[in-house]
Design a protein around this motif. Sequence first.
Motif, mmCIF file in Angstrom:
data_model
loop_
_atom_site.group_PDB
_atom_site.id
_atom_site.type_symbol
_atom_site.label_atom_id
_atom_site.label_comp_id
_atom_site.label_asym_id
_atom_site.label_seq_id
_atom_site.Cartn_x
_atom_site.Cartn_y
_atom_site.Cartn_z
ATOM 1 N N LEU A 50 18.606 -32.670 -16.460
ATOM 2 C CA LEU A 50 18.599 -33.706 -17.509
ATOM 3 C C LEU A 50 17.917 -34.970 -16.991
ATOM 4 N N ALA A 53 14.286 -34.522 -16.859
ATOM 5 C CA ALA A 53 13.726 -34.576 -18.221
ATOM 6 C C ALA A 53 13.765 -35.997 -18.794
ATOM 7 N N ILE A 55 16.464 -37.967 -19.289
ATOM 8 C CA ILE A 55 17.629 -38.290 -20.128
ATOM 9 C C ILE A 55 18.391 -39.469 -19.539
ATOM 10 N N VAL A 61 21.606 -34.705 -26.537
ATOM 11 C CA VAL A 61 21.360 -33.395 -25.923
ATOM 12 C C VAL A 61 21.994 -32.347 -26.832
ATOM 13 N N LYS A 104 16.654 -35.123 -27.434
ATOM 14 C CA LYS A 104 15.626 -35.190 -26.382
ATOM 15 C C LYS A 104 15.569 -33.916 -25.557
ATOM 16 N N VAL A 105 16.715 -33.212 -25.527
ATOM 17 C CA VAL A 105 16.794 -31.928 -24.796
ATOM 18 C C VAL A 105 17.537 -30.929 -25.660
ATOM 19 N N CYS A 125 11.230 -27.520 -30.375
ATOM 20 C CA CYS A 125 10.631 -28.432 -29.387
ATOM 21 C C CYS A 125 9.289 -28.966 -29.885
ATOM 22 N N ALA A 130 11.283 -32.190 -27.902
ATOM 23 C CA ALA A 130 12.406 -32.017 -26.970
ATOM 24 C C ALA A 130 12.012 -31.140 -25.784
ATOM 25 N N VAL A 131 12.695 -31.363 -24.678
ATOM 26 C CA VAL A 131 12.530 -30.516 -23.487
ATOM 27 C C VAL A 131 13.474 -29.325 -23.642
ATOM 28 N N ILE A 133 15.669 -26.625 -21.941
ATOM 29 C CA ILE A 133 16.320 -26.170 -20.700
ATOM 30 C C ILE A 133 16.933 -24.803 -20.981
ATOM 31 N N ASP A 155 11.223 -25.069 -20.182
ATOM 32 C CA ASP A 155 10.554 -26.071 -19.341
ATOM 33 C C ASP A 155 11.247 -26.130 -17.976
ATOM 34 N N TYR A 182 7.576 -33.837 -14.378
ATOM 35 C CA TYR A 182 8.959 -34.298 -14.282
ATOM 36 C C TYR A 182 9.189 -34.886 -12.892
#
Length: 356
Positions: A50, A53, A55, A61, A104-105, A125, A130-131, A133, A155, A182
């Motif tokens: 996070l 990324a 955050i 999230v 955002k994730v 995404c 958004a990333v 995970i 990602d 990142y």
Amino acid sequence: MTVSPKDIAGYIHKLYFPPSRKVSWSFDDFIGRHPVRYFGYCRWALFEALQAAGIVKDDKVLIPGFICRDLLSAINTIGAIPSYYNVDKHTQLADDPDSLPWAKVILAVNYFGFPQKLEPFHRYCKRTGAVLIEDNAHGFLSHDEEGQALGTRGDIGIFSLRKTLMLQNGAAMVVNACDKSYTIKPQIEIKQAGMSISFATKLFLKKSSWFINLRMIRYLSLFIRTVRKITTGHWIAPSAPDAEFRLPVNAAPCIELRYSLDYLDVEQEISRRRGLYRLLDSVMRQNDFEPVFATLSAQVVPYTYPFYASGHRIDKAKEVLKKLHLECFPWPELPDAVAPEAPTEYKSVWMIPFLW
Ligand SMILES: Cc1ncc(COP(=O)(O)O)c(C=O)c1O
């Protein structure tokens, strides 16, 4: 020819106590030589993912509601805000990705080592930036239908290696989208740490497979649980009340993790877990239990055998498994925000572990 419970128990015993063989292997090659960082727990891997990324406090999230409550500690420690999407009976995303709230994730989970279909997540995404995970806590060594290793498809991927390897602790974060620049912190120092008495006992028993068997382990577990029930009031220790807010103490992995990944008999481990799954699938289906997954496709390396049971059916499941000297446990302990309104399915999943 019918196979007796005794024959099945004998075969299961062999799968729980495989011969230990030293075979050279490389986790780095397995994950495509992408940057990797090791941790004690997957919660720490998520915490780092996070942060990588970008955050920060108050960022959103998006995670599935069907998740163990402890995982929230990674999000809450940053001060980010979890929001939830639904999964269906087969643990696939149940919501329309175009109607999911902005975050955002987004976390996609490969439950029990079975691949999550990622197309809807990629669509999400693309719309929101958004990333993605990929939570592959359960799916080490599993692949999707295209042959891509689970944990290398988002990602960033996270693994709870301690769940499938006999380790006191061990997890990993793999950065797959190297083009996204990142910020990845250096590997935290891996130190020799003390071993808990319970893990040391397990290791000793594991190495003593010539005299130990599943029946003895069941009696030993029963003894430990009886002591726990008398001293704490619980047969199985529940997660701590503050587990949604407090990360585990050990951020660093145990020193044995590196060796376990360098000398892993992958073929044996894959056939062991698939063999156990197939056996238990036939036993549980014969007794009218519904599996969470309809089929075991060739690329899947399951973490446990998950099935549905509620009410008095749980007692029946325990009775069936007792004849094989096995046990089942409910999964997961849901987040406090999800539990009161959770669909019945979320509360009826039980699993038979493949590691004791
Ligand atoms: C899907 C999932 N992700 C992550 C975790 C956290 O793993 P760890 O206990 O290694 O922190 C769990 C724990 O059960 C889990 O089920």
